[in-house]
Write a protein that holds these residues in place. Structure first.
Motif, PDB file in Angstrom:
ATOM      1  N   ILE A 109       0.804  -1.213   0.000  1.00 22.89           N
ATOM      2  CA  ILE A 109       0.000   0.000   0.000  1.00 22.89           C
ATOM      3  C   ILE A 109       0.839   1.264   0.000  1.00 22.89           C
ATOM      4  O   ILE A 109       0.633   2.163  -0.792  1.00 22.89           O
ATOM      5  N   ASN A 111       0.952   4.090   1.844  1.00 16.64           N
ATOM      6  CA  ASN A 111       0.133   5.310   1.937  1.00 16.64           C
ATOM      7  C   ASN A 111      -0.837   5.483   0.775  1.00 16.64           C
ATOM      8  O   ASN A 111      -1.143   6.595   0.381  1.00 16.64           O
ATOM      9  N   ALA A 113      -4.016   3.511   0.437  1.00 16.82           N
ATOM     10  CA  ALA A 113      -5.126   2.596   0.700  1.00 16.82           C
ATOM     11  C   ALA A 113      -6.329   2.874  -0.200  1.00 16.82           C
ATOM     12  O   ALA A 113      -7.059   1.950  -0.561  1.00 16.82           O
ATOM     13  N   ASP A 114      -6.543   4.127  -0.571  1.00 16.24           N
ATOM     14  CA  ASP A 114      -7.707   4.466  -1.406  1.00 16.24           C
ATOM     15  C   ASP A 114      -7.705   3.703  -2.726  1.00 16.24           C
ATOM     16  O   ASP A 114      -8.751   3.232  -3.175  1.00 16.24           O
ATOM     17  N   VAL A 116      -6.320   0.802  -3.326  1.00 17.25           N
ATOM     18  CA  VAL A 116      -6.601  -0.610  -3.054  1.00 17.25           C
ATOM     19  C   VAL A 116      -8.092  -0.819  -2.807  1.00 17.25           C
ATOM     20  O   VAL A 116      -8.668  -1.805  -3.272  1.00 17.25           O
ATOM     21  N   VAL A 117      -8.732   0.100  -2.119  1.00 14.48           N
ATOM     22  CA  VAL A 117     -10.168   0.006  -1.891  1.00 14.48           C
ATOM     23  C   VAL A 117     -10.910   0.033  -3.233  1.00 14.48           C
ATOM     24  O   VAL A 117     -11.853  -0.737  -3.451  1.00 14.48           O
TER      25      VAL A 117
END
Length: 127
Positions: A109, A111, A113-114, A116-117
């Motif tokens: 990730i 920094n 995470a968005d 990956v979501v």
């Protein structure tokens, strides 16, 4: 490297997580090499989503990996869309890996995470 990996597994490791890569043929080749050496543990592919043009230079230097020419060409033709291109590439990679038998996906990730979501949401709808 695979002999050291086998030693770790023989010492009690349960699974393997790969270094990041951008071409699935590297993962499948690595898994084949592991199986040839008697490694039967799950091999989890590690993906890092591209989010800047600069990463085309920094990632290969830091992680000794390469990018598919098509990915580089797409980014260079439309650098302002690198985040969207990176997300789409990682999504297609994940689909190919899962359909090809990967047990799951690990995302590095760092920094982000968005992204990956977003990919997880796409995968949930597709798979």
């Amino acid at each position: 490297d695979i002999s050291y990996l086998k030693q770790k597994l023989d010492a009690g490791a349960d699974y393997v997580t790969t270094q990041l890569f951008y071409d699935n043929k590297h993962y499948f080749s690595f898994v084949d090499q592991c199986r040839t050496q008697g490694i039967q543990a799950p091999v989890v592919p590690g993906l890092k989503i591209l989010k800047s043009v600069r990463q085309l230079q920094t990632i290969p230097k830091a992680f000794f990996c390469d990018f598919p020419d098509e990915l580089v060409q797409e980014i260079m033709a439309s650098p302002e869309h690198v985040v969207d291109i990176g997300i789409e590439h990682a999504t297609q990679q994940a689909i190919g890996l899962l359909e090809g038998g990967a047990p799951c996906i690990h995302f590095y990730i760092m920094n982000d995470a968005d992204s990956v979501v977003k990919i997880a949401s796409k995968l949930q709808k597709l798979l």
